[in-house]
Design an enzyme around this catalytic site. Structure first.
Site, PDB file in Angstrom:
ATOM      1  N   HIS A   1     -15.841   7.862   1.827  1.00 32.39           N
ATOM      2  CA  HIS A   1     -15.092   6.806   1.169  1.00 32.39           C
ATOM      3  C   HIS A   1     -16.061   6.613  -0.294  1.00 32.39           C
ATOM      4  O   HIS A   1     -16.942   6.088   0.021  1.00 32.39           O
ATOM      5  CB  HIS A   1     -15.053   5.607   1.959  1.00 32.39           C
ATOM      6  CG  HIS A   1     -14.518   4.502   1.347  1.00 32.39           C
ATOM      7  ND1 HIS A   1     -13.494   3.667   2.066  1.00 32.39           N
ATOM      8  CD2 HIS A   1     -14.587   4.094   0.196  1.00 32.39           C
ATOM      9  CE1 HIS A   1     -13.322   2.661   1.167  1.00 32.39           C
ATOM     10  NE2 HIS A   1     -13.837   2.694  -0.044  1.00 32.39           N
TER      11      HIS A   1
ATOM     12  N   ARG B   1     -25.464  -4.955   2.786  1.00 31.34           N
ATOM     13  CA  ARG B   1     -24.724  -6.415   3.125  1.00 31.34           C
ATOM     14  C   ARG B   1     -25.380  -6.963   4.299  1.00 31.34           C
ATOM     15  O   ARG B   1     -25.251  -6.408   5.358  1.00 31.34           O
ATOM     16  CB  ARG B   1     -23.106  -6.175   3.250  1.00 31.34           C
ATOM     17  CG  ARG B   1     -22.492  -5.626   2.117  1.00 31.34           C
ATOM     18  CD  ARG B   1     -21.078  -5.840   2.385  1.00 31.34           C
ATOM     19  NE  ARG B   1     -20.021  -4.927   1.538  1.00 31.34           N
ATOM     20  CZ  ARG B   1     -18.904  -4.956   1.309  1.00 31.34           C
ATOM     21  NH1 ARG B   1     -18.023  -5.820   2.418  1.00 31.34           N
ATOM     22  NH2 ARG B   1     -18.163  -4.100   0.525  1.00 31.34           N
TER      23      ARG B   1
ATOM     24  N   LYS C   1       0.729  -1.298  -0.157  1.00 27.81           N
ATOM     25  CA  LYS C   1      -0.027  -0.052   0.102  1.00 27.81           C
ATOM     26  C   LYS C   1       0.924   1.395  -0.161  1.00 27.81           C
ATOM     27  O   LYS C   1       0.468   2.162  -0.498  1.00 27.81           O
ATOM     28  CB  LYS C   1      -1.051   0.045   1.117  1.00 27.81           C
ATOM     29  CG  LYS C   1      -1.883  -1.293   1.361  1.00 27.81           C
ATOM     30  CD  LYS C   1      -2.645  -1.434   0.179  1.00 27.81           C
ATOM     31  CE  LYS C   1      -3.569  -2.816   0.400  1.00 27.81           C
ATOM     32  NZ  LYS C   1      -4.417  -3.231  -0.885  1.00 27.81           N
TER      33      LYS C   1
ATOM     34  N   GLY D   1      -9.370  -5.126   4.212  1.00 23.33           N
ATOM     35  CA  GLY D   1     -10.574  -5.515   5.020  1.00 23.33           C
ATOM     36  C   GLY D   1     -10.568  -4.823   6.214  1.00 23.33           C
ATOM     37  O   GLY D   1     -11.067  -5.427   7.084  1.00 23.33           O
ATOM     38  N   GLY D   2      -9.770  -4.031   6.403  1.00 20.94           N
ATOM     39  CA  GLY D   2      -9.657  -3.265   7.867  1.00 20.94           C
ATOM     40  C   GLY D   2      -8.791  -4.037   8.930  1.00 20.94           C
ATOM     41  O   GLY D   2      -8.872  -3.558   9.966  1.00 20.94           O
TER      42      GLY D   2
ATOM     43  N   ARG E   1      -9.187  -6.105  -8.193  1.00 23.44           N
ATOM     44  CA  ARG E   1     -10.248  -7.466  -8.207  1.00 23.44           C
ATOM     45  C   ARG E   1     -11.553  -6.936  -8.151  1.00 23.44           C
ATOM     46  O   ARG E   1     -11.890  -5.646  -8.424  1.00 23.44           O
ATOM     47  CB  ARG E   1     -10.066  -8.216  -6.927  1.00 23.44           C
ATOM     48  CG  ARG E   1     -10.095  -7.041  -5.554  1.00 23.44           C
ATOM     49  CD  ARG E   1      -9.985  -8.117  -4.365  1.00 23.44           C
ATOM     50  NE  ARG E   1     -10.169  -7.079  -3.407  1.00 23.44           N
ATOM     51  CZ  ARG E   1     -11.231  -6.596  -2.597  1.00 23.44           C
ATOM     52  NH1 ARG E   1     -12.142  -6.407  -3.111  1.00 23.44           N
ATOM     53  NH2 ARG E   1     -10.934  -5.557  -1.778  1.00 23.44           N
TER      54      ARG E   1
ATOM     55  N   ASN F   1      -7.915  -1.440  -5.483  1.00 21.09           N
ATOM     56  CA  ASN F   1      -8.306  -2.935  -5.249  1.00 21.09           C
ATOM     57  C   ASN F   1      -8.201  -3.579  -6.731  1.00 21.09           C
ATOM     58  O   ASN F   1      -8.932  -3.366  -7.365  1.00 21.09           O
ATOM     59  CB  ASN F   1      -9.524  -3.126  -4.583  1.00 21.09           C
ATOM     60  CG  ASN F   1      -9.689  -2.405  -3.160  1.00 21.09           C
ATOM     61  OD1 ASN F   1      -8.417  -2.704  -2.418  1.00 21.09           O
ATOM     62  ND2 ASN F   1     -10.640  -1.637  -3.016  1.00 21.09           N
TER      63      ASN F   1
ATOM     64  N   LYS G   1     -17.675  -2.479   5.278  1.00 20.20           N
ATOM     65  CA  LYS G   1     -18.731  -1.498   4.670  1.00 20.20           C
ATOM     66  C   LYS G   1     -20.031  -2.282   4.776  1.00 20.20           C
ATOM     67  O   LYS G   1     -19.851  -3.632   4.688  1.00 20.20           O
ATOM     68  CB  LYS G   1     -18.400  -1.499   2.921  1.00 20.20           C
ATOM     69  CG  LYS G   1     -17.153  -0.687   2.621  1.00 20.20           C
ATOM     70  CD  LYS G   1     -16.788  -1.089   1.238  1.00 20.20           C
ATOM     71  CE  LYS G   1     -15.395  -0.372   0.924  1.00 20.20           C
ATOM     72  NZ  LYS G   1     -14.840  -0.742  -0.266  1.00 20.20           N
TER      73      LYS G   1
END
Lengths: 130, 450
Positions: free
Chosen positions: B206, B336, B115, B162-163, B290, B288, B235
């Site tokens: 975000h 989600r 990153k 993913g945090g 993907r 990202n 998220k």
């Protein structure tokens, strides 16, 4: 040749010792092949025997011998001891030897040579012996 | 491509199988012993068990997965999201065995997976980046760098996602306290305990931009998504387009995303993540490489099937869209639905789905792998399904989502449904002006939602 004649031929081949029969003539070509029967009947399992499964620890191709022309590592009925190689699983061009974890007798080999196997698939049954 | 191995599980594996089926491509599923009766296992044309329940021994077991792909005669591998989707070594191994990895190259994954390095490359390309540090070398370095940036600061894992390994620190004491746990978490999750600091932007949103690029230098963006509704950096709800942003800001975000993608000569589908401050300044956070979980909102608004495009691009087809062909229509929202209540200290609890009623009707899409009698395994992530609603405008999408949430019944396991229903009623959310602080503030204000 009509249906009845073919049927009669099949019955004839079936009752004979012939495993494959081929007939050619004119524009007819017929081939009758008997369903393969095990080379030897599964070794008799004494009642009360404790059968332990040997499961594939990885995904790959199952081989019974170290090379195509070599004899198999084990046959049904063979006694095996811990550490003895039972088969190999080829994965990513690597030959992984699968070893016996216990002493016993190979009672049944459940996968044919050259067949793909998945993780956890039972490859053989071994009768545990003290 | 004729046969694709789907190296994933859950709803995304199903999503890929569906796309393949429509493209007349055969599918090979992989599954762990815990997923023997999972939908992806039974829906694919073929399925291979690759290991026991723990992901490290099954869905992350590269050798077994590749062996399965080769034995089944697959010519491509779709990694989905999570698991091996950002693993450069896996992408390289696929290529070495003549399998098309449906994603960018291993070099891209390596660069974007670091990153700190990705940020440096973007900065060089003229994309604004969040003020931050390089890898922190010591506690002294940590404290000095944080003081320079100004508190609050965010501690992040170099190989993170993913945090995980991410911690917020309001001051020096808190920063020193979370340093070790963040590193331990990063080591456990990514086998890399390198961490760096980022300035924490208060009240930021975000917003991410979807990209599609082919192997011939063509790249388009497929609009933005609002992803500010997060709990512990996960998220929970996403929207397309982002509400309450000006056409000018939207255009600048799209242009910056294209600039970033070109700077790394990107290939396939990818997403540029930005933080947007209340003044309308934006900063690159990460890219990202993907498919994203929230891709359906973009699909509904832009009329593009991102998974099919991914497969086409990986097969070497040129991009079928020009920028001018891509225009948004209407508004889409995704909830989600997790097997976890959204409350302070909540944790996912495994269980059996005893009753399931799935919503339908105009504008509703339900992407999920659960069914009545499905047992939620404790080994994987807590996502039960994604409920997506579309409307001609945001107002209609909100109404559609509200009634779909009313229709959806999941009994037997804990879910986030109560939270989602409550958020849909919230005035600030309905007004469309919410930031990444929203859920934390909302939880602090409201009673525990179960």
């Amino acid at each position: 040749m009509d249906f009845e004649q073919i049927k009669a031929l099949i019955q004839l081949v079936d009752s004979s010792g012939i495993t494959e029969f081929e007939l050619e003539g004119g524009d007819l070509r017929l081939r009758i092949r008997k369903a393969s029967t095990p080379a030897q009947p599964p070794a008799a399992v004494p009642p009360g025997a404790q059968l332990e499964p040997v499961a594939a620890p990885m995904v790959g191709t199952f081989y019974r011998s170290p090379a195509p022309d070599a004899p198999p590592f084990v046959q049904e009925g063979d006694a095996v001891s811990p550490g003895q190689v039972l088969c190999v699983i080829e994965a990513m061009k690597m030959m992984n030897e699968i070893e016996a974890e216990l002493s016993g007798v190979v009672r049944q080999i459940l996968v044919a040579d050259g067949q793909p196997v998945e993780y956890g698939q039972v490859l053989m049954l071994i009768e545990r012996r003290a | 491509m004729r046969r694709i191995l789907v190296a994933n599980r859950g709803e995304v594996a199903l999503r890929i199988i569906r796309a393949c089926r429509e493209l007349s491509i055969e599918t090979v599923a992989i599954y762990s012993e815990a997923d023997r009766t999972a939908l992806h296992t039974t829906q694919a044309d073929e399925a291979v068990c690759v290991g026991p329940a723990p992901a490290e021994q099954s869905y992350l077991h590269m050798q077994n997965i590749l062996a399965a792909a080769l034995i089944c005669g697959a010519d491509g591998v779709h990694p989905g999201y999570g698991f091996l989707s950002e693993n450069a070594l896996f992408a390289e191994m696929c290529a070495a065995h003549g399998l098309v990895f449906i994603g960018p190259s291993s070099q891209h994954l390596e660069l974007l997976g670091d990153k700190a390095r990705a940020k440096a490359v973007m900065e060089e390309a003229g994309v604004p980046v969040i003020p931050g540090s390089g890898v922190i070398s010591s506690r002294t370095d940590l404290v000095e760098t944080a003081a320079e940036l100004g508190y609050p600061v965010l501690l992040k894992a170099r190989s993170g996602g993913g945090g995980k390994g991410m911690r917020l620190a309001q001051d020096r004491t808190e920063l020193l306290r979370v340093f070790d746990t963040a590193r331990a978490e990063a080591r456990a999750s990514f086998q890399d305990d390198a961490v760096y600091l980022e300035k924490c932007l208060l009240g930021a949103r975000h917003i991410e931009v979807q990209l599609l690029a082919d192997n011939y230098g063509n790249v388009v963006h497929v609009g933005e998504r609002e992803c500010s509704l997060q709990h512990r950096y996960q998220k929970l709800l996403e929207e397309c387009p982002a509400p309450q942003i000006s056409a000018e800001l939207r255009a600048r975000l799209g242009a910056a995303a294209l600039q970033g993608a070109r700077a790394v000569n990107y290939r396939g589908a990818g997403t540029m993540e930005f933080l947007v401050d209340p003044a309308g300044n934006f900063y690159f956070v990460e890219m990202n490489p993907r498919l994203q979980v929230e891709h359906p909102v973009t699909e509904l608004v832009y009329g593009v099937d991102l998974v099919k495009e991914q497969i086409r691009l990986a097969a070497g087809e040129p991009l079928r869209y020009s920028q001018a062909m891509l225009s948004p229509r209407g508004h889409a929202i995704e909830c989600r639905i997790n097997a976890e209540a959204v409350a302070p200290g909540s944790r996912p609890i495994p269980g059996v789905v005893e009753k399931l009623i799935v919503p339908g009707g105009p504008g509703v899409r339900w992407d999920s792998h659960i069914y009545q009698g499905y047992s939620v395994p404790p080994f994987y992530d807590a996502l039960l399904g994604k409920l997506i609603a579309w409307g001609e405008d945001r107002q209609e999408a909100l109404r559609c989502m509200e009634r779909a949430l009313q229709e959806l019944v999941i009994e037997g396991v804990q879910t986030s449904l109560a939270f989602h229903r409550a958020v849909l009623r919230d005035e600030r959310f309905r007004a469309g002006s919410y930031s990444t602080d929203f859920v934390r503030q909302w939880l602090a204000e409201s009673e525990i939602v179960g």
